[in-house]
Design an enzyme around this catalytic site. Structure first.
Site, PDB file in Angstrom:
ATOM      1  N   TYR A 220      -1.853  -7.087  -7.023  1.00 34.28           N
ATOM      2  CA  TYR A 220      -2.060  -5.649  -6.889  1.00 34.28           C
ATOM      3  C   TYR A 220      -1.815  -5.145  -5.459  1.00 34.28           C
ATOM      4  CZ  TYR A 220      -3.896  -6.525 -11.498  1.00 34.28           C
ATOM      5  OH  TYR A 220      -4.013  -6.925 -12.800  1.00 34.28           O
ATOM      6  N   GLU A 221      -2.837  -4.864  -4.680  1.00 36.96           N
ATOM      7  CA  GLU A 221      -2.679  -4.129  -3.424  1.00 36.96           C
ATOM      8  C   GLU A 221      -2.703  -5.064  -2.214  1.00 36.96           C
ATOM      9  OE1 GLU A 221      -5.912  -1.365  -3.609  1.00 36.96           O
ATOM     10  OE2 GLU A 221      -4.756   0.094  -4.768  1.00 36.96           O
TER      11      GLU A 221
END
Length: 376
Positions: A220-221
């Site tokens: 994800y991030e």
């Protein structure tokens, strides 16, 4: 397939027609059309994007077909060519110079051997493209209204250049001091564009500030700013200031291909709060620690260097920018390659990246003074 495009409305209109079903190579994709003389030339990639990759050409006097396949198809491929210096050749298209010379641009890979793998096996299918898919040119000519590669259908490295004046591409400064408000075009980020929520060139002018988020193995991030390796021999160096107060906060310099293919020289803390350096990584979903923890006491500024020597990555660090110390062993570069992991559709090659993580959610930041990338 073929469908009419209405330039005024900006929309596709009319019937969708299948004009070419491909050859027995299969995996027909990437169609492009060229009009030359009386013929429309349909140029496609076939054989998939691995070792069977190829350039197929067919022609018709009617844009809707039927199309006849080149009598010596495929016109370019490395398939079954054990000694070919350029593998996975395909996705090509023809271009004519101002002087009437013809060239074929295409994708390919420059594979290297796994230095820790079994060495006594055929060359074919025994290589790893750590630089990803690259672009090459081959000289072409026409015969009986068909294009041919002048040096044969196996791609070569040394190609006769066109009869044109030299037009060298400007050479960018190897040393980027992050003095501008936007990043150079060399850099790439993961899954999302640059956003002030996690990266800034203005909060501390002359520095790239990364605010830590997820770790490198997350899907994800990630706060990662990286540039592609473009040579088998290169060196990257940075100066970082970082003040972690937890082992869950870390930042540093990484060799990156994927969430399950990377090495990382990180600065973090030990359980007692002392600052440490360590080389870690993830190869094929297996986390590894490749060096002991090296204490740097209360130092918050550290210089980091990553050297790519074709089949090996090597890390070193300095606390003053003058005296450099090796950390960790030589690390095999081939797992960080298009063929080196369990995923499909791997084309990017490896990157050198600046990275910060803070899995406590506090977004502790790291400031990078510069990134220097040199091809050796």
């Amino acid at each position: 397939v073929l469908q009419e495009f209405d330039a005024i409305s900006g929309k596709l209109i009319g019937e969708v027609k299948n004009i070419f079903k491909g050859t027995s190579l299969g995996c027909t994709e990437g169609p492009q059309m060229l009009k030359k003389g009386d013929y429309y030339y349909l140029i496609t990639a076939e054989g998939g994007t691995a070792l069977d990759h190829a350039v197929t050409v067919c022609r018709s006097k009617n844009i809707e077909g039927p199309f006849e396949v080149h009598p010596d198809n495929t016109i370019l491929t490395s398939r079954f060519q054990e000694g070919a210096p350029l593998s996975r050749a395909g996705h090509g298209f023809l271009v004519e110079t101002q002087n009437g010379e013809w060239y074929l641009s295409h994708l390919c890979g420059r594979g290297i051997k796994n230095p820790e793998g079994y060495q006594f096996m055929p060359e074919y299918n025994n290589h790893f493209s750590i630089l990803g898919r690259e672009t090459a040119l081959q000289k072409a000519h026409w015969q009986d209204d068909w294009p041919y590669i002048t040096t044969g259908k196996t791609p070569v490295v040394d190609v006769q250049g066109p009869d044109l004046p030299l037009c060298p591409w400007p050479i960018a400064d190897a040393h980027d001091d992050f003095g501008k408000k936007t990043l150079r075009l060399d850099y790439q980020t993961l899954r999302e564009p640059v956003n002030e929520e996690w990266v800034s060139l203005t909060e501390r002018p002359g520095h790239l500030r990364l605010k830590g988020r997820h770790y490198l193995s997350s899907r994800y991030e990630q706060s990662l700013v990286a540039r592609r390796f473009q040579s088998h021999y290169a060196r990257a160096e940075t100066k970082m200031e970082f003040r972690p107060n937890s082992p869950y906060q870390m930042a540093g310099l990484c060799a990156y291909y994927a969430r399950n293919g990377h090495y990382f020289l990180k600065m973090t803390t030990n359980d007692e709060g002392g600052h440490i350096l360590q080389v870690v990584g993830n190869i094929n979903d297996v986390y590894g620690e490749y060096s002991e923890e090296v204490s740097i006491a209360d130092h918050c500024i550290v210089y980091m260097r990553l050297t790519l020597d074709k089949q090996w990555y090597r890390y070193s660090y300095s606390l003053d920018g003058k005296t450099w110390r090796k950390i960790g062993p030589a690390l095999n570069s081939t797992p960080l390659s298009d063929e080196g992991g369990p995923d499909i559709f791997r084309f990017t090659g490896s990157f050198v990246g600046l990275f910060a993580a803070d899995i406590t959610g506090q977004k502790t930041h790291a400031d990078f003074d510069y990134l220097e990338y040199l091809e050796l």
